[in-house]
Design a protein around this motif. Structure first.
Motif, PDB file in Angstrom:
ATOM      1  N   GLY A 135      86.787  10.663  45.312  1.00  0.00           N
ATOM      2  CA  GLY A 135      88.216  10.949  45.376  1.00  0.00           C
ATOM      3  C   GLY A 135      88.920  10.698  44.070  1.00  0.00           C
ATOM      4  O   GLY A 135      89.922  11.364  43.756  1.00  0.00           O
ATOM      5  N   LEU A 136      88.426   9.745  43.286  1.00  0.00           N
ATOM      6  CA  LEU A 136      88.962   9.489  41.953  1.00  0.00           C
ATOM      7  C   LEU A 136      88.329  10.457  40.965  1.00  0.00           C
ATOM      8  O   LEU A 136      87.270  11.032  41.236  1.00  0.00           O
ATOM      9  N   PRO A 137      88.938  10.650  39.785  1.00  0.00           N
ATOM     10  CA  PRO A 137      88.502  11.734  38.895  1.00  0.00           C
ATOM     11  C   PRO A 137      87.078  11.652  38.368  1.00  0.00           C
ATOM     12  O   PRO A 137      86.479  12.680  38.066  1.00  0.00           O
ATOM     13  N   ASP A 138      86.522  10.435  38.257  1.00  0.00           N
ATOM     14  CA  ASP A 138      85.220  10.314  37.594  1.00  0.00           C
ATOM     15  C   ASP A 138      84.588   8.988  37.970  1.00  0.00           C
ATOM     16  O   ASP A 138      85.269   8.053  38.426  1.00  0.00           O
ATOM     17  N   ARG A 139      83.294   8.883  37.754  1.00  0.00           N
ATOM     18  CA  ARG A 139      82.550   7.663  38.073  1.00  0.00           C
ATOM     19  C   ARG A 139      83.131   6.435  37.367  1.00  0.00           C
ATOM     20  O   ARG A 139      83.119   5.323  37.933  1.00  0.00           O
ATOM     21  N   ASP A 140      83.634   6.602  36.122  1.00  0.00           N
ATOM     22  CA  ASP A 140      84.149   5.458  35.374  1.00  0.00           C
ATOM     23  C   ASP A 140      85.328   4.803  36.081  1.00  0.00           C
ATOM     24  O   ASP A 140      85.563   3.593  35.927  1.00  0.00           O
ATOM     25  N   TYR A 141      86.097   5.560  36.832  1.00  0.00           N
ATOM     26  CA  TYR A 141      87.233   4.985  37.557  1.00  0.00           C
ATOM     27  C   TYR A 141      86.769   3.946  38.579  1.00  0.00           C
ATOM     28  O   TYR A 141      87.526   3.048  38.952  1.00  0.00           O
TER      29      TYR A 141
END
Length: 691
Positions: free
Chosen positions: A191-197
């Motif tokens: 749901g968040l933009p990318d794995r780093d989030y």
């Protein structure tokens, strides 16, 4: 179709910078004055008032060219960033809005394009119906999700158009043979933009986003009248964090050599047996596909493991949340407002949501883009612009051909292959030759949710119908009113829609230096994508093929590595840096594009001005050329949006698309008398020259 988290996919390279066209071929200083008298910006195509002469070009060329504009411009409250692309997009949006409202007001025949446009827009604007229906349109999907009694049931729902899943799939030309289609499969489910989030524990902003995301999930459950929202939200966040842990990074996901993993259905089942992909793909009409392209095999394998290790009840909560989240704009306004509060205000720092009518314009202009686009082209794209653009593309191609022939680091065999690839480039300008037929699509004025479901199914069925036939090279990736440009390595096509062929990119009344430095460099950028770190992996016919000799490949890698190291050092937000590997393709495109455009511009000057362009308002032709490039990249960002872009956007922030490029060009140093005492100065041996 489900969104694939493939990063900057090397399969279709879309660039945020676009092509450039030529101006009048008249020669002489008088002629130059005549052709610039009616320029859309300033008197010759450049906003001199937006400059800041307090900066020396060699210390900060971006602010020298744009500083006053940057200081005096306010990002609109409904925007996360604002620049020249945005201004053009707003203008195109207004033009499209006029077209849509005209079509919507017509007494259209049922099933006609006018009726479809009018009723899709009407269904979007009918918020009373949305509020009255509540979540009722989602109940059939909820019932199916709640009816799952095994992990196999969950896996079966993953393979559908409408259910959320930890992977996504779509139909594309086959990388081994781009004359036929195949199906690709890649990581997804966040749901968040990318794995780093999810995984970055050091960046305070990411921690703030994670907390807000959990609160948003709880809000969605509360709005839907589903109990236990807080507990469900925490568990979903934990599940998505596990999924993020098996995801590839953005840089890894754009490496064509790593994501090119053809597999049969049997091999996919062996890789991730719990996902039962053979049955899932068969249910989508894909059973006869001989091989699939699995972009991130370990992520698919990891998703299968997570499936079996996660309770069915949690998967049900996850799928119900994402089913609502994917449809918030089609539900009562409270859902839409909650979604914007998180994705707009929190993740991108945007204070206000855009007015609903303008969002409706973008919805219709995207979903029925070629219906609207036909009228847009008739009204706003004169045939002369197409002719001028064709000439400019030809001039840029000739310039690049000359540069290839003079390239000292490339051996003759690789050079011959590069020239062959360049000779097969197919430029597409303005609009498609064949317009899409939407006659089989049902659109109703009182059914936004149903319209969007039917649109998804219409688009998917259209692709499946074409799956076993030859690839249609006439299809466009977006409608002609789009302000963008792209290179497709599988087709070896460069595409420049009508929407971008306006000032400051292209203006037939501007000085030639402006058009070459703006749209010319964008054309060069898109051509350059065919020869960047990933595009160069494709042959002249669009197939993946290593046509580089070992020695020449090593020389390219050394130059690209030095360019990447430069960008690794750029930090627009405290504690965050540009990722030189992730942005490599766009950075090479910018650098090579500006080099190509400069060569083409000098050819133009030699032919039309006897080797020296006239001075205009005290600026030499070379100075105007570089100023045009800087003007194109005028942009302001909200910090949250910039953080998002550093994590997910393969393009570098605008100041580096200006300063990071020009400091590698000897001609820029000469044009502005830049020396060793200036901040942007690089010693000649450190300047990167690739194309």
């Amino acid at each position: 179709m489900k969104k694939l988290l493939l990063g900057c996919s090397a399969l279709v390279l879309l660039a945020a910078c676009d092509p450039v066209t030529v101006t009048s071929t008249n020669s002489g200083e008088t002629a130059a004055t005549e052709t610039t008298a009616m320029a859309d910006i300033g008197t010759w195509g450049f906003d001199v008032d937006g400059m800041d002469a307090n900066y020396h070009p060699g210390d900060d060329f971006f602010r020298y060219a744009n500083g006053t504009w940057l200081d005096n411009t306010t990002i609109p409250e409904d925007r996360s960033n604002y620049g020249m692309f945005t201004a053009l997009a707003i203008e195109a949006e207004q033009q499209v809005q006029e077209i849509i409202l005209e079509l919507a007001s017509a007494n259209a025949e049922a099933g006609s394009p006018q009726q479809q446009v009018g009723d899709l827009y009407a269904s979007w604007m009918d918020t009373d119906t949305l509020n009255a229906r509540g979540t009722q349109p989602l109940e059939p999907f909820f019932a199916e999700i709640r009816g799952a009694s095994s992990h196999d049931d969950i896996a079966a729902m993953f393979a559908s158009l409408h259910h959320p899943a930890p992977y996504g799939f779509g139909i594309i030309p086959d990388l081994a043979d781009p004359t036929r289609y195949t199906v690709f499969l890649g990581q997804g489910g966040l749901g968040l933009p990318d794995r780093d989030y999810y995984l970055d524990e050091e960046n305070e902003a990411f921690g703030r986003y994670r907390e807000a995301y959990v609160a948003y999930i709880e809000t969605i459950f509360d709005l839907a009248g589903i109990e236990g929202g807080a507990e469900k939200a925490a568990a979903i966040m934990e599940l998505e964090t596990r999924i993020a842990g098996v995801h590839w990074t953005q840089a890894e996901s754009r490496d064509i050599q790593r994501i090119y993993n053809p597999m049969t259905l049997e091999q996919m089942d062996a890789l991730a047996p719990a996902l039962n992909l053979s049955a899932g793909m068969a249910s989508m009409g894909l059973a006869e596909v001989p091989t699939f392209l699995v972009a991130q095999p370990s992520a698919i394998e990891g998703a299968a493991t997570i499936l079996t290790e996660t309770p069915i009840e949690l998967w049900q909560d996850y799928m119900i949340f994402h089913t609502i989240n994917n449809n918030t704009a089609r539900l009562p306004l409270a859902f839409d407002e909650a979604s914007f509060d998180f994705f707009g205000r929190t993740l991108n720092g945007t204070p206000d949501q855009r007015p609903r009518d303008l969002r409706g314009v973008n919805l219709v202009g995207g979903q029925l883009g070629e219906v609207v686009g036909q009228v847009y082209v008739e009204r706003h794209f004169p045939p002369s612009s197409k002719t001028d653009m064709e000439e400019l593309v030809s001039n840029l191609t000739t310039a690049f051909e000359g540069r290839l022939n003079d390239l000292e680091w490339m051996d003759d065999e690789t050079r011959a292959n590069a020239l062959r690839k360049l000779s097969t480039f197919e430029p597409r300008i303005g609009y498609p030759d064949n317009w899409r037929d939407y006659s089989a699509l049902e659109v109703r004025a009182d059914d936004l949710f149903g319209n969007m479901i039917r649109l998804a199914e219409f688009n998917w069925n259209d692709q499946v119908e074409d799956l076993m036939g030859p690839v249609d090279r006439t299809q466009w990736p977006y409608p002609p009113q789009t302000v963008n440009a792209s290179y497709n390595p599988l087709m070896n096509q460069i595409t420049f829609p009508a929407g971008i062929l306006q000032a400051p990119f292209f203006d037939p009344n501007a000085d030639a230096a402006i058009n070459y430095g703006a749209i010319g460099a964008v054309i060069g950028h898109e051509i350059g994508h065919g020869f960047d770190d990933q595009g160069r992996r494709f042959d002249y016919d669009g197939s993946v093929n290593d046509w580089w000799s070992g020695e020449t490949n090593a020389r390219f890698e050394e130059r690209a590595g030095r360019l990447g190291a430069q960008y690794d050092g750029y930090s627009p937000v405290e504690g965050m840096f540009v990722n030189g590997t992730f942005t490599m393709g766009e950075n090479i495109g910018d650098l090579g594009g500006l080099q190509m455009a400069y060569t083409a511009y000098r050819n133009y000057v030699d032919e039309n001005h006897g080797g020296e362009a006239p001075i205009i308002d005290g600026f030499t032709g070379d100075q105007r050329f570089f100023l045009a490039w800087a003007q194109v990249w005028r942009r302001l960002y909200r910090e949250d949006n910039l953080i998002s872009r550093l994590s997910t956007d393969p393009h570098s922030p605008s100041q580096y698309r200006t300063n990071g490029v020009v400091r590698n060009l000897d001609e820029w140093y000469e044009a502005f008398n830049v020396g060793a005492d200036h901040a942007l100065y690089l010693p000649p041996e450190e300047r990167v020259k690739i194309w």
